[in-house]
Design a protein around this motif. Structure first.
Motif, PDB file in Angstrom:
ATOM      1  N   MET A  39     -10.373 -29.812   5.582  1.00  8.36           N
ATOM      2  CA  MET A  39      -9.624 -29.166   4.501  1.00  8.36           C
ATOM      3  C   MET A  39      -9.208 -27.802   5.000  1.00  8.36           C
ATOM      4  O   MET A  39      -9.863 -27.233   5.874  1.00  8.36           O
ATOM      5  N   ARG A  40      -8.160 -27.270   4.406  1.00 10.52           N
ATOM      6  CA  ARG A  40      -7.827 -25.888   4.717  1.00 10.52           C
ATOM      7  C   ARG A  40      -8.983 -25.009   4.221  1.00 10.52           C
ATOM      8  O   ARG A  40      -9.441 -25.173   3.103  1.00 10.52           O
ATOM      9  N   LEU A  65     -18.492 -40.355  -1.625  1.00 11.76           N
ATOM     10  CA  LEU A  65     -17.078 -40.011  -1.683  1.00 11.76           C
ATOM     11  C   LEU A  65     -16.275 -40.905  -2.618  1.00 11.76           C
ATOM     12  O   LEU A  65     -15.339 -40.465  -3.274  1.00 11.76           O
ATOM     13  N   LYS A  66     -16.661 -42.175  -2.692  1.00 14.84           N
ATOM     14  CA  LYS A  66     -15.806 -43.136  -3.394  1.00 14.84           C
ATOM     15  C   LYS A  66     -15.647 -42.806  -4.881  1.00 14.84           C
ATOM     16  O   LYS A  66     -14.621 -43.118  -5.460  1.00 14.84           O
ATOM     17  N   ASP A  67     -16.675 -42.185  -5.480  1.00 17.14           N
ATOM     18  CA  ASP A  67     -16.595 -41.889  -6.909  1.00 17.14           C
ATOM     19  C   ASP A  67     -16.134 -40.468  -7.210  1.00 17.14           C
ATOM     20  O   ASP A  67     -16.047 -40.067  -8.375  1.00 17.14           O
ATOM     21  N   LEU A  68     -15.869 -39.715  -6.154  1.00 19.47           N
ATOM     22  CA  LEU A  68     -15.480 -38.328  -6.363  1.00 19.47           C
ATOM     23  C   LEU A  68     -14.070 -38.263  -6.942  1.00 19.47           C
ATOM     24  O   LEU A  68     -13.127 -38.801  -6.372  1.00 19.47           O
ATOM     25  N   LYS A  69     -13.951 -37.571  -8.095  1.00 20.84           N
ATOM     26  CA  LYS A  69     -12.624 -37.405  -8.694  1.00 20.84           C
ATOM     27  C   LYS A  69     -12.031 -36.113  -8.146  1.00 20.84           C
ATOM     28  O   LYS A  69     -12.526 -35.028  -8.429  1.00 20.84           O
ATOM     29  N   GLY A  70     -10.996 -36.219  -7.351  1.00 23.86           N
ATOM     30  CA  GLY A  70     -10.401 -35.015  -6.801  1.00 23.86           C
ATOM     31  C   GLY A  70      -9.354 -35.370  -5.767  1.00 23.86           C
ATOM     32  O   GLY A  70      -9.192 -36.529  -5.406  1.00 23.86           O
ATOM     33  N   GLU A  71      -8.658 -34.336  -5.305  1.00 19.92           N
ATOM     34  CA  GLU A  71      -7.568 -34.566  -4.359  1.00 19.92           C
ATOM     35  C   GLU A  71      -8.069 -34.439  -2.937  1.00 19.92           C
ATOM     36  O   GLU A  71      -8.785 -33.502  -2.610  1.00 19.92           O
ATOM     37  N   MET A  72      -7.674 -35.384  -2.083  1.00 18.04           N
ATOM     38  CA  MET A  72      -8.077 -35.340  -0.671  1.00 18.04           C
ATOM     39  C   MET A  72      -6.859 -35.241   0.224  1.00 18.04           C
ATOM     40  O   MET A  72      -5.829 -35.743  -0.087  1.00 18.04           O
ATOM     41  N   HIS A  82      -2.467 -28.146   4.740  1.00 15.18           N
ATOM     42  CA  HIS A  82      -3.082 -28.265   6.058  1.00 15.18           C
ATOM     43  C   HIS A  82      -2.056 -27.920   7.142  1.00 15.18           C
ATOM     44  O   HIS A  82      -0.847 -28.054   6.928  1.00 15.18           O
ATOM     45  N   ALA A  83      -2.551 -27.558   8.322  1.00 22.89           N
ATOM     46  CA  ALA A  83      -1.653 -27.289   9.455  1.00 22.89           C
ATOM     47  C   ALA A  83      -0.867 -28.541   9.829  1.00 22.89           C
ATOM     48  O   ALA A  83       0.249 -28.473  10.319  1.00 22.89           O
ATOM     49  N   SER A  84      -1.455 -29.705   9.554  1.00 27.23           N
ATOM     50  CA  SER A  84      -0.788 -30.972   9.892  1.00 27.23           C
ATOM     51  C   SER A  84       0.404 -31.273   8.990  1.00 27.23           C
ATOM     52  O   SER A  84       1.192 -32.158   9.268  1.00 27.23           O
ATOM     53  N   GLY A  85       0.519 -30.533   7.880  1.00 30.27           N
ATOM     54  CA  GLY A  85       1.576 -30.805   6.909  1.00 30.27           C
ATOM     55  C   GLY A  85       1.064 -31.539   5.685  1.00 30.27           C
ATOM     56  O   GLY A  85       1.708 -31.566   4.638  1.00 30.27           O
ATOM     57  N   HIS A  86      -0.136 -32.129   5.826  1.00 27.07           N
ATOM     58  CA  HIS A  86      -0.731 -32.829   4.681  1.00 27.07           C
ATOM     59  C   HIS A  86      -1.121 -31.812   3.610  1.00 27.07           C
ATOM     60  O   HIS A  86      -1.631 -30.743   3.920  1.00 27.07           O
ATOM     61  N   ASN A  87      -0.868 -32.132   2.355  1.00 25.78           N
ATOM     62  CA  ASN A  87      -1.307 -31.255   1.265  1.00 25.78           C
ATOM     63  C   ASN A  87      -2.039 -32.062   0.204  1.00 25.78           C
ATOM     64  O   ASN A  87      -1.455 -32.927  -0.443  1.00 25.78           O
ATOM     65  N   PRO A  88      -3.339 -31.788   0.031  1.00 23.33           N
ATOM     66  CA  PRO A  88      -4.098 -32.534  -0.982  1.00 23.33           C
ATOM     67  C   PRO A  88      -3.583 -32.296  -2.406  1.00 23.33           C
ATOM     68  O   PRO A  88      -3.770 -33.137  -3.271  1.00 23.33           O
ATOM     69  N   ARG A  89      -2.985 -31.130  -2.654  1.00 21.39           N
ATOM     70  CA  ARG A  89      -2.432 -30.867  -3.991  1.00 21.39           C
ATOM     71  C   ARG A  89      -0.943 -30.546  -3.860  1.00 21.39           C
ATOM     72  O   ARG A  89      -0.531 -29.397  -3.965  1.00 21.39           O
ATOM     73  N   PRO A  90      -0.138 -31.561  -3.600  1.00 22.47           N
ATOM     74  CA  PRO A  90       1.271 -31.334  -3.259  1.00 22.47           C
ATOM     75  C   PRO A  90       2.157 -30.985  -4.454  1.00 22.47           C
ATOM     76  O   PRO A  90       3.196 -30.354  -4.266  1.00 22.47           O
ATOM     77  N   ARG A 147       2.976 -29.687  -8.666  1.00 22.72           N
ATOM     78  CA  ARG A 147       2.512 -28.722  -9.673  1.00 22.72           C
ATOM     79  C   ARG A 147       1.477 -29.337 -10.596  1.00 22.72           C
ATOM     80  O   ARG A 147       0.572 -28.665 -11.060  1.00 22.72           O
ATOM     81  N   MET A 148       1.614 -30.657 -10.858  1.00 25.19           N
ATOM     82  CA  MET A 148       0.630 -31.271 -11.755  1.00 25.19           C
ATOM     83  C   MET A 148      -0.766 -31.242 -11.125  1.00 25.19           C
ATOM     84  O   MET A 148      -1.750 -31.043 -11.808  1.00 25.19           O
ATOM     85  N   ASN A 149      -0.835 -31.402  -9.796  1.00 22.24           N
ATOM     86  CA  ASN A 149      -2.137 -31.315  -9.124  1.00 22.24           C
ATOM     87  C   ASN A 149      -2.726 -29.928  -9.283  1.00 22.24           C
ATOM     88  O   ASN A 149      -3.927 -29.755  -9.459  1.00 22.24           O
ATOM     89  N   ARG A 150      -1.831 -28.942  -9.199  1.00 26.78           N
ATOM     90  CA  ARG A 150      -2.308 -27.560  -9.165  1.00 26.78           C
ATOM     91  C   ARG A 150      -2.671 -27.050 -10.560  1.00 26.78           C
ATOM     92  O   ARG A 150      -3.675 -26.372 -10.735  1.00 26.78           O
TER      93      ARG A 150
END
Lengths: 287, 340
Positions: free
Chosen positions: A249-250, A280-287, B278-286, B288-291
């Motif tokens: 993660m960043r 991990l499988k039940d974790l609610k969140g963004e990956m 991420h540096a790779s370009g991936h964003n876990p919260r891409p 506005r709804m995620n944020r």
């Protein structure tokens, strides 16, 4: 606030310790170059105090540019230094690639939980890596090789886009000669002179059909690879509690304050980066 | 502890005394923005505010803060940060004091954050009760109130031309000791008057929500379409997080000249896409709804999970300052309606 000229505290977790680059190994050339930096702490007491587990991370500083979190790719069984393998991708990593042996950097850490290696004693270890995701697995692999009697069979499934993108290639080919060790390399596309598997890592896993019997599977690589590796491990009969991954993660602080590395209520920097699939499988969140 | 009275006319004298012995922070107004500043001249203090536009968190968690400086020669000498002086904040509202207690949890948990904790330890909180709560205030829904002294060292309440002064902690007692001749014992009559004023202020708080059970409802709503709908008008400006007294996210950056540099931490916000990129370009919260979802969950679900408290004090700034009128209370009400 008005300041007085005394130091705040010696146990400040944000202040990195000076290290010197002992050597740099070019692992992968080209646009997505990877280099492994061997770092020695300038102060002996810091070096001795920097004890870590495979799977833990270190925050590496290039003063004037910034700092980045990397998996420690060396094993704690080989003390006296730490190694980080750096893929050139952003501002700090590009500058790091310009450094030379003898240059100084700074390091703080170690961070994160690391792999629960003690609880895996007596078991077979199956590492499944892709690209730079092999870095934390290398620490684990060397740990297992250095504690050979404590573990069963060691298998390494590892793939990259092309043969020149494979990290730690000589090391892997060398360990393959040992008894009870299997190394299963793959590349994504056909190449002249490549006589091993061609295809994606999850497909190589499917082909090899490792037994889930008394075996822990640990995977790290691009998110899409991890996803299909876990599906295929499940199909092979691996239990969710026997599948582990280490996440990226960043990160800025690395110590659970700055906020950004959360997956739901879980912070990858302090609660991870190593998780079982069961967690991990039940974790609610963004990956 | 004891109650005291101080004449309104003597307040300036008190500020003089306090600013001599410690760094004094108090509300000032600049271009119509009320905020806390370190006071050089007590005549700069301006108590004409409902609540400060900018919360007082910057006293212990500055918007930009040097965490160390260094030289860029071969030695790269790292200069650790300084020790901070004793300080006093006057005029903090009970909600912002509550927020400081919430911030304590994250900054002292696991790894200790020396920058926050050192300043916090040396800070005395002198509250000022609200007499005119704003239209977006809902502190009473989060166990707060215009005269709540739980998180303060002492609390001042306006009673006519005087202030009724309640001492809550030893730090508060020390303030009385510093300026003994300015304080008089409070009378029962004055206390009654003060209680009446607090009641009047409480009656002005029109907005409220029952927060019990919101976490359990959020647990069921993570994948709901509701977040898309609620975030439609969000511009991602992040004012809701910058002006939130409990938001503590930060970035760490290096600044340098040719010879030297410093590492700073600066406020950051989960409303920005770069925050998680991420540096790779991936964003876990891409999106506005995620944020937006992360902001609400952090306050009403993740913080309760990790620290057993809601990370919201009902100050209403996120509602008041949002340029597109996203209203946290409406969001929470929709959450409650979405799960029966």
């Amino acid at each position: 606030m008005k300041k007085e000229p005394a130091a705040i505290t010696q146990t400040n977790p944000y202040i990195p310790h000076e290290v010197t680059i002992e050597n740099i190994k070019k692992e992968v050339p080209g646009d997505r170059a990877i280099k492994t930096f061997r770092l020695l702490f300038n102060e002996d007491s810091i070096q001795k105090g920097f004890t870590f587990k495979p799977g833990q991370c270190a925050m590496v500083s290039l003063l004037g540019t910034g700092e980045c979190m990397f998996a420690i790719s060396s094993s704690p069984t080989r003390p006296g230094y730490i190694e980080v393998s750096v893929l050139r991708l952003g501002k700090v990593t590009a500058r790091l690639h310009e450094r030379e042996a003898g240059d100084r950097l700074a390091v703080r850490g170690p961070y994160g939980n690391g792999f629960p290696v003690e609880s895996w004693e007596g078991k077979n270890i199956l590492c499944i890596g892709g690209g730079i995701g092999q870095a934390p697995l290398r620490s684990l692999i060397n740990y297992v090789l250095d504690n050979r009697s404590k573990y069963g069979r060691l298998d390494v499934i590892y793939g990259a886009r092309a043969s020149s993108d494979l990290c730690y290639r000589e090391e892997l080919l060398e360990m393959e000669k040992q008894e009870n060790v299997g190394v299963h390399l793959s590349i994504d596309r056909e190449e002249d002179g490549w006589d091993r598997f061609v295809g994606f890592v999850p497909d190589n896993l499917k082909r090899l059909k490792p037994s889930p019997e008394n075996t822990i599977a640990i995977t790290c690589g691009p998110p899409i690879m991890i996803k299909f590796v876990i599906v295929n491990l499940g199909a092979l009969g691996f239990k969710d509690t026997d599948i582990f991954t280490t996440l990226e993660m960043r990160m800025k602080c690395g110590i659970g304050k700055c906020g950004r590395c959360n997956i739901g209520n879980t912070y990858v920097c302090i609660d991870g980066p190593v998780f079982s699939w069961d967690q991990l499988k039940d974790l609610k969140g963004e990956m | 502890m004891d109650d005291y009275r101080i004449s309104g006319k003597k307040l300036k004298d008190l500020m003089e005394v306090l600013s001599r012995e410690a760094d004094l922070y108090a509300p000032v107004k600049k271009n119509d923005v009320a905020l806390f500043k370190r006071i050089d001249s007590v005549s700069d203090i301006n108590l004409d505010y409902r609540n400060t536009d900018v919360p007082s968190k910057n006293i212990v968690f500055p918007q930009t803060e040097t965490i160390f400086s260094y030289t860029l020669d071969k030695d790269q000498k790292i200069e650790p940060p300084p020790v901070y002086r004793e300080s006093i904040v006057f005029g903090i509202r009970p909600c912002d004091a509550h927020a400081m207690s919430i911030l304590d949890s994250v900054f002292r948990d696991d790894f200790k954050d020396p920058y926050f904790l050192d300043k916090r330890k040396k800070l005395t909180l002198i509250g000022l009760s609200c007499d005119l709560p704003g239209a977006s205030c809902f502190c009473t829904s989060l166990s707060g109130g215009p005269g709540n002294k739980t998180h303060l060292d002492m609390l001042f309440t306006r009673t006519g031309d005087d202030f009724f002064v309640e001492v809550v902690t030893e730090k508060g007692k020390a303030v009385i000791e510093k300026a003994k001749d300015l304080f008089k014992k409070a009378t029962d009559k004055l206390k009654k008057q003060k209680d009446g004023n607090i009641k009047k202020a409480e009656a002005l708080i029109k907005r409220n929500i029952a927060v019990d059970g919101i976490k359990q409802k959020l647990d069921k709503l993570f994948d709901s379409e509701l977040w898309k709908e609620l975030s439609q008008k969000c511009m991602g400006c992040s004012i809701c997080t910058y002006l939130c007294p409990t938001c503590h996210c930060f970035d760490i950056q290096d600044e340098k000249t040719l010879e030297k540099g410093r590492r700073v931490r600066v406020w950051d916000s989960c409303a920005f896409p770069e925050y998680t990129l991420h540096a790779s370009g991936h964003n876990p919260r891409p999106a506005r709804m995620n944020r937006l979802r992360n902001r609400v969950y952090h306050k009403y679900s993740y913080y309760p999970d990790n620290f057993d408290m809601i990370a919201c004090v009902g100050c209403g700034r996120c509602i008041e300052k949002c340029p597109v009128n996203i209203d946290l209370l409406d969001v929470l009400k929709k959450v409650k309606e979405a799960v029966k």
